[in-house]
Scaffold this motif. Structure first.
Motif, PDB file in Angstrom:
ATOM      1  N   GLY A  99       0.777  -1.108   0.350  1.00 33.85           N
ATOM      2  CA  GLY A  99       0.336   0.210   0.223  1.00 33.85           C
ATOM      3  C   GLY A  99       1.040   1.116  -0.015  1.00 33.85           C
ATOM      4  O   GLY A  99       0.247   2.641  -0.032  1.00 33.85           O
ATOM      5  N   LYS A 100       2.292   0.806  -0.180  1.00 34.04           N
ATOM      6  CA  LYS A 100       2.876   1.862  -0.298  1.00 34.04           C
ATOM      7  C   LYS A 100       3.314   3.024  -1.653  1.00 34.04           C
ATOM      8  O   LYS A 100       3.464   4.352  -1.575  1.00 34.04           O
ATOM      9  CB  LYS A 100       4.686   1.684   0.742  1.00 34.04           C
ATOM     10  N   ARG A 101       2.684   2.614  -2.297  1.00 33.34           N
ATOM     11  CA  ARG A 101       2.058   3.440  -3.707  1.00 33.34           C
ATOM     12  C   ARG A 101       1.355   3.956  -3.879  1.00 33.34           C
ATOM     13  O   ARG A 101      -0.226   2.109  -4.347  1.00 33.34           O
ATOM     14  CB  ARG A 101       3.176   2.561  -5.093  1.00 33.34           C
ATOM     15  N   SER A 102       0.830   4.765  -4.761  1.00 27.80           N
ATOM     16  CA  SER A 102      -1.349   5.105  -4.829  1.00 27.80           C
ATOM     17  C   SER A 102      -1.650   4.223  -5.817  1.00 27.80           C
ATOM     18  O   SER A 102      -0.525   3.910  -6.827  1.00 27.80           O
ATOM     19  CB  SER A 102      -1.013   6.339  -4.582  1.00 27.80           C
ATOM     20  N   SER A 160     -12.526   4.083  -7.812  1.00 24.19           N
ATOM     21  CA  SER A 160     -13.448   5.538  -7.706  1.00 24.19           C
ATOM     22  C   SER A 160     -14.559   4.578  -7.494  1.00 24.19           C
ATOM     23  O   SER A 160     -15.424   5.295  -6.556  1.00 24.19           O
ATOM     24  CB  SER A 160     -13.470   6.185  -9.003  1.00 24.19           C
ATOM     25  N   THR A 161     -14.902   3.669  -7.857  1.00 20.23           N
ATOM     26  CA  THR A 161     -16.639   3.440  -7.164  1.00 20.23           C
ATOM     27  C   THR A 161     -15.990   2.736  -6.189  1.00 20.23           C
ATOM     28  O   THR A 161     -17.382   2.940  -5.611  1.00 20.23           O
ATOM     29  CB  THR A 161     -16.679   1.840  -8.243  1.00 20.23           C
ATOM     30  N   ALA A 162     -15.178   2.620  -5.605  1.00 18.35           N
ATOM     31  CA  ALA A 162     -15.930   1.781  -3.833  1.00 18.35           C
ATOM     32  C   ALA A 162     -15.698   2.692  -3.448  1.00 18.35           C
ATOM     33  O   ALA A 162     -16.730   2.925  -2.030  1.00 18.35           O
ATOM     34  CB  ALA A 162     -14.300   1.519  -3.789  1.00 18.35           C
ATOM     35  N   GLY A 163     -15.604   4.437  -3.682  1.00 21.12           N
ATOM     36  CA  GLY A 163     -15.419   5.330  -3.406  1.00 21.12           C
ATOM     37  C   GLY A 163     -16.829   5.961  -2.715  1.00 21.12           C
ATOM     38  O   GLY A 163     -17.308   6.392  -2.018  1.00 21.12           O
ATOM     39  N   ARG A 174      -6.480   3.973   4.963  1.00 21.31           N
ATOM     40  CA  ARG A 174      -6.678   3.690   5.880  1.00 21.31           C
ATOM     41  C   ARG A 174      -6.651   2.092   6.605  1.00 21.31           C
ATOM     42  O   ARG A 174      -6.240   2.292   8.066  1.00 21.31           O
ATOM     43  CB  ARG A 174      -8.391   3.926   5.837  1.00 21.31           C
ATOM     44  N   LEU A 175      -6.377   1.466   5.917  1.00 15.11           N
ATOM     45  CA  LEU A 175      -6.302   0.385   6.321  1.00 15.11           C
ATOM     46  C   LEU A 175      -4.853  -0.886   5.910  1.00 15.11           C
ATOM     47  O   LEU A 175      -4.769  -0.042   4.628  1.00 15.11           O
ATOM     48  CB  LEU A 175      -7.303  -0.709   6.485  1.00 15.11           C
ATOM     49  N   PRO A 176      -4.292  -1.154   5.903  1.00 11.89           N
ATOM     50  CA  PRO A 176      -3.419  -2.151   5.494  1.00 11.89           C
ATOM     51  C   PRO A 176      -3.861  -3.152   4.173  1.00 11.89           C
ATOM     52  O   PRO A 176      -4.965  -3.556   4.831  1.00 11.89           O
ATOM     53  CB  PRO A 176      -2.418  -2.718   6.589  1.00 11.89           C
ATOM     54  N   PRO A 177      -3.484  -3.429   3.375  1.00  9.48           N
ATOM     55  CA  PRO A 177      -4.247  -4.926   2.357  1.00  9.48           C
ATOM     56  C   PRO A 177      -4.618  -6.184   3.154  1.00  9.48           C
ATOM     57  O   PRO A 177      -5.621  -6.365   2.812  1.00  9.48           O
ATOM     58  CB  PRO A 177      -2.915  -4.805   1.617  1.00  9.48           C
ATOM     59  N   SER A 178      -4.002  -6.420   3.918  1.00 13.78           N
ATOM     60  CA  SER A 178      -3.998  -7.776   4.457  1.00 13.78           C
ATOM     61  C   SER A 178      -5.403  -7.603   5.628  1.00 13.78           C
ATOM     62  O   SER A 178      -6.347  -8.173   5.224  1.00 13.78           O
ATOM     63  CB  SER A 178      -2.957  -7.991   5.907  1.00 13.78           C
ATOM     64  N   ALA A 179      -5.939  -6.346   5.961  1.00 14.19           N
ATOM     65  CA  ALA A 179      -7.210  -6.748   5.894  1.00 14.19           C
ATOM     66  C   ALA A 179      -8.958  -6.818   4.927  1.00 14.19           C
ATOM     67  O   ALA A 179      -9.957  -6.730   6.268  1.00 14.19           O
ATOM     68  CB  ALA A 179      -7.800  -4.830   6.462  1.00 14.19           C
ATOM     69  N   ILE A 180      -7.941  -7.076   4.241  1.00 11.69           N
ATOM     70  CA  ILE A 180      -9.900  -7.447   3.084  1.00 11.69           C
ATOM     71  C   ILE A 180     -10.149  -8.939   3.871  1.00 11.69           C
ATOM     72  O   ILE A 180     -11.126 -10.056   3.213  1.00 11.69           O
ATOM     73  CB  ILE A 180      -8.506  -7.839   1.611  1.00 11.69           C
ATOM     74  N   GLU A 233     -11.190   1.383   1.946  1.00  8.94           N
ATOM     75  CA  GLU A 233     -10.654   1.783   3.602  1.00  8.94           C
ATOM     76  C   GLU A 233      -9.065   1.807   2.754  1.00  8.94           C
ATOM     77  O   GLU A 233      -8.079   2.346   3.638  1.00  8.94           O
ATOM     78  CB  GLU A 233     -10.440   1.348   4.310  1.00  8.94           C
ATOM     79  N   ILE A 234      -9.088   0.682   2.654  1.00  7.70           N
ATOM     80  CA  ILE A 234      -7.139   0.049   1.893  1.00  7.70           C
ATOM     81  C   ILE A 234      -7.041   0.575   0.901  1.00  7.70           C
ATOM     82  O   ILE A 234      -6.130   1.036   1.058  1.00  7.70           O
ATOM     83  CB  ILE A 234      -7.696  -1.782   1.595  1.00  7.70           C
ATOM     84  N   SER A 235      -8.561   1.226   0.076  1.00  7.55           N
ATOM     85  CA  SER A 235      -7.526   2.055  -1.399  1.00  7.55           C
ATOM     86  C   SER A 235      -6.848   3.232  -0.563  1.00  7.55           C
ATOM     87  O   SER A 235      -6.124   3.452  -1.971  1.00  7.55           O
ATOM     88  CB  SER A 235      -8.286   2.194  -2.028  1.00  7.55           C
ATOM     89  N   THR A 236      -7.182   4.094  -0.016  1.00  6.19           N
ATOM     90  CA  THR A 236      -7.639   5.014   0.330  1.00  6.19           C
ATOM     91  C   THR A 236      -6.144   5.215   1.827  1.00  6.19           C
ATOM     92  O   THR A 236      -5.734   6.308   2.576  1.00  6.19           O
ATOM     93  CB  THR A 236      -8.375   5.619   1.262  1.00  6.19           C
TER      94      THR A 236
END
Ligand code: NAI
Ligand code: 13P
Length: 374
Positions: free
Chosen positions: A314-317, A335-338, A366-372, A361-364
């Protein structure tokens, strides 16, 4: 929506059909009444759509041969304009390199000019550009025009979510159907078999005309009377594909990815039905439903970029990865997730949709990818 003017009865192979006036011209094979098609969008799928349509307009007498394709103009590294190169080489060298579009496809950088003679408009651009495009088209469209949207995405306004087909209908005062499906453009471009679903609101004749315009032996199209269901399937599966990409980036394996797809399908169905109770269960079993979900989670661009996002922790946008990996093509899932998140939080539904909200929340960040998978 097209106004229902004086209904007329016409005979079609022994069957009597009742048609409203605006659609009557469509059944008339007289050259002056041939339907004229313009494709609005010259990206990856837009170019393939133009190619499919152009192969059919040459064969079907009820259409003009020429297919105009409005292309958002850009200058290539060679210094040439993209539309000039498309018209000279018959190839969209930026978005669909190596594929001939058909000599009857004419690229046009002037939006107003591209639509001026058309009575069938095919909208196929990334959804974030649709509001601006529609604004530019107000008052420029012929009265009896029919539209179809291939755009996967939605808008969220103060008064709630708005599907792209409604944006087109409301802004331009025309009827708009949709076409969605398991349609990775690069595969269709080389003639690999796939299916698609046309969603229509009321008029079956109109839907059949779109089916006729798009169908080829390797592109099989079915029409269903569930426009919101078809469009929401195409829109929401992009959010699930982002989740599938996270799972791939974390190397969690196929069972986990299948679980994500199952939960995603459940949320797609629940969200669609909460917004539009008329959405049919059967739509989720059409190409636009489970088939598009599967193909996008296996081979789509949303999946691919989300995989890279998770691999990088998640370090690169997403914006940076999109620009680097897709070279001008656009993701719709982030953007659809937003947009979905905005609807969920506004209506107090966040807890009902853990997958959709976690993707946002991961894409922005706020959470790490593992939260999925938590
Ligand atoms: N590519 C695919 O495999 C499929 C895409 N779709 C959907 O079709 C829609 C269009 O996708 P693609 O044709 O693949 O587009 P794309 O992902 O290739 O996007 C690039 C397009 O955006 C245009 N663009 C860039 N800036 C613009 C601006 N400011 N205003 C207007 N246009 C601008 C570019 O000129 C280019 O035509 C999307 O909603 C996508 O989800 C649906 C099925 C398959
Ligand atoms: O919609 C698609 C296939 O039907 C394409 O999905 P991607 O935008 O993720 O490539």
């Amino acid at each position: 929506m097209a106004p229902a003017l004086d209904a007329q009865e016409v005979s079609n192979g022994g069957e009597t059909l009742t048609l409203s006036q605006p659609h009557h011209n469509w059944l008339n094979n007289n050259a002056s009444h041939r339907s004229k098609v313009t494709v609005i969008g010259g990206g990856n799928w837009g170019s393939v759509a133009a190619k499919l349509i152009a192969s059919n307009t040459l064969k079907l007498t009820s259409f003009h041969d020429e297919v105009r394709m409005w292309v958002f103009e850009e200058t290539l590294p060679s210094g040439e304009k993209l539309t000039d190169v498309i018209n000279r080489t018959n190839e969209n060298v930026k978005y669909l390199r190596g594929i001939k579009l058909g000599k009857n496809v004419v690229a046009d950088p002037d939006l107003e000019n591209a639509v001026k003679d058309a009575n069938m408009l095919v909208f196929v651009t990334p959804h974030q550009f649709m509001e601006g495009i529609c604004k530019r088209l107000v008052g420029k469209i012929k009265r009896d025009t029919e539209a179809i949207s291939l755009v996967k995405g939605m808008e969220v306004k103060m008064d709630g979510p708005r599907m792209i087909s409604s944006l087109i209908s409301k802004q331009l005062g025309i009827n708009c159907s949709v076409l969605m499906g398991a349609n990775i453009a690069n595969e269709i471009a080389v003639g690999k078999f796939s299916e698609a679903t046309v969603g229509y609101r009321e008029n079956r004749e109109v839907a059949e005309k779109w089916v006729q315009l798009f169908s080829t032996p390797y592109f099989v199209v079915t029409a269903v009377q569930d426009i919101e269901g078809v469009e929401l399937c195409g829109t929401l599966k992009n959010v699930v594909a982002i989740a599938a990409g996270f799972v791939d980036g974390l190397e969690m394996g196929n069972n986990t990815k299948a679980a994500i797809m199952r939960l995603g399908l459940r949320e797609m169905k629940a969200f669609s039905k909460l917004l539009f109770p008329s959405v049919k269960d059967s739509t989720f079993f059409e190409s636009c439903g489970v088939a598009d979900l599967i193909t996008t989670c296996l081979g789509g661009r949303n999946r691919k970029v989300a995989e890279a996002f998770a691999k990088n922790g998640g370090k690169r946008s997403f914006d940076e990865l999109e620009a680097e990996m897709l070279q001008g093509q656009k993701l719709q899932g982030v953007s659809t997730a937003g947009e979905v998140y905005e609807v969920l939080s506004h209506r107090g539904w966040l807890e009902l949709f853990p997958l959709f909200s976690t993707v946002h929340e991961i894409s922005t960040g706020r959470l790490p990818p593992s939260a999925i998978v938590e």
